[in-house]
Write an enzyme that holds these catalytic residues in place. Structure first.
Site, PDB file in Angstrom:
ATOM      1  N   CYS A 105      36.280 -37.090 -19.065  1.00  0.00           N
ATOM      2  CA  CYS A 105      37.509 -36.439 -19.621  1.00  0.00           C
ATOM      3  C   CYS A 105      38.073 -37.183 -20.699  1.00  0.00           C
ATOM      4  CB  CYS A 105      38.698 -36.137 -18.381  1.00  0.00           C
ATOM      5  SG  CYS A 105      39.668 -34.968 -18.848  1.00  0.00           S
ATOM      6  N   HIS A 209      35.399 -34.064 -14.070  1.00  0.00           N
ATOM      7  CA  HIS A 209      35.706 -35.011 -13.130  1.00  0.00           C
ATOM      8  C   HIS A 209      34.745 -35.272 -12.178  1.00  0.00           C
ATOM      9  CE1 HIS A 209      39.652 -36.555 -14.807  1.00  0.00           C
ATOM     10  NE2 HIS A 209      39.876 -35.304 -15.391  1.00  0.00           N
ATOM     11  N   GLU A 211      34.255 -37.579 -10.557  1.00  0.00           N
ATOM     12  CA  GLU A 211      34.283 -38.497  -9.288  1.00  0.00           C
ATOM     13  C   GLU A 211      35.261 -37.653  -8.305  1.00  0.00           C
ATOM     14  OE1 GLU A 211      38.062 -38.085 -11.798  1.00  0.00           O
ATOM     15  OE2 GLU A 211      36.019 -38.049 -12.404  1.00  0.00           O
TER      16      GLU A 211
END
Length: 238
Positions: A105, A209, A211
Site C-alpha cells: 500500500c 493488504h 497481511e
C-alpha cells in the site's frame, strides 16, 4: 533471518504476525522481526536486517513527488512527515545494499516516489472508483487483473482475481525502472515490480493488504506473496 518492518502504529502487529506465520508448502520459519521506527530512533538496526517490509499507513507528503499543491487532496490528519523522512532513509539503505523489499500500500507508493514516480493524490478526484475503506472501517474488495508477463504472475499463477482495497491514493507516473504488474477494472495501479527481468535484488510492490486479506492462509494474493519474499531472503543468506 531478520526482517525489518516499518512502524505503522496500531496495525504493526498484523504485519508482524503475517510475516512470522508459516505459509503452506514453505519450510521457512526461522524468522525474527525488527520494528523500524523514527519513534524509537533505531535506524541503525536496519543493518541487522536481511529484508524489509514497507508497510501501509499515512499519505506521503506531496512535496516528495513534486506536487506540493496537492496537499489539499491529502488527509492532513493522516500525514506524518517524520515517518516520511525516516522511511526515505530506509529506502536509501534498501537500494544501496540491494536488500529484498516488499512494499504494501503506502510502501508501493513510497518506492515509486523514491525511484522518481508520482502519485494520484486522491483517486475519486480524478473520476475513478473509490478504493478507500468503507465508512465503518472495512476493506473494500474488487477485481484485479495480473499482467501475464510479470513476476507477480509467476508468483500467484493468477490472471483475474479479487483483492482487498483501503487506499485513496495510487501510483500515477511510474518510475522508469518499474513496470505495472496488476490493474483494477478502472485501471488503477495495483502492483509494481522491476521493469528489467535481470533485477539486482528482489522487490514486489502491491497496493492491497496481503497481511489482512480474507482467508490469507489460502489466498494466493497473500500467502504466496509472503512465501516468495521470505524464500528469496532465505536463498540470499544461505
Amino acid at each position: 533471518m531478520k526482517i525489518g518492518i516499518t512502524d505503522c502504529g496500531a496495525k504493526y502487529p498484523i504485519y508482524e504476525r503475517w510475516i512470522l506465520s508459516q505459509s503452506p508448502a514453505s519450510g521457512v520459519s526461522n524468522i525474527e522481526t525488527v520494528r523500524l521506527s523514527y519513534k524509537e530512533n533505531n535506524f541503525e538496526q536496519i543493518k541487522q536486517c536481511d529484508g524489509i517490509v514497507l508497510t501501509g499507513g499515512e499519505d506521503i507528503h506531496p512535496k516528495y513527488y513534486g506536487k506540493p499543491e496537492a496537499i489539499n487532496l491529502c488527509n492532513s490528519d493522516f500525514m506524518d512527515e517524520q515517518r516520511d523522512e525516516f522511511e526515505w532513509k530506509v529506502c536509501e539503505y534498501i537500494f544501496e545494499k540491494k536488500l529484498p523489499v516488499l512494499g504494501i500500500c503506502r510502501g508501493l507508493q513510497l518506492v515509486n516516489v523514491f525511484l522518481g514516480g508520482t502519485l494520484i493524490s486522491d483517486i475519486p478526484s480524478v473520476g475513478k472508483s473509490d478504493h478507500s475503506k468503507f465508512h465503518e472501517g472495512q476493506d473494500r474488495y474488487h477485481a484485479v487483473e495480473v499482467l501475464h508477463d510479470s513476476e507477480l504472475s509467476k508468483i500467484t499463477n493468477i490472471v483475474f482475481g479479487e483483492i482487498n482495497s483501503a487506499h485513496h491514493q495510487s501510483a500515477d507516473f511510474i518510475a522508469k525502472s518499474l513496470k505495472i504488474n496488476a490493474l483494477s477494472d478502472d485501471r488503477i495501479v495495483e502492483g509494481l515490480e522491476w521493469k528489467d527481468a535481470d533485477f539486482e535484488h528482489y522487490m514486489m510492490l502491491v497496493q492491497w493488504h496481503p497481511e489482512r486479506i480474507i482467508n490469507a492462509e489460502e489466498n494466493s494474493f497473500s500467502y504466496k506473496i509472503r512465501q516468495s519474499f521470505v524464500e528469496n531472503i532465505q536463498s540470499k543468506i544461505q
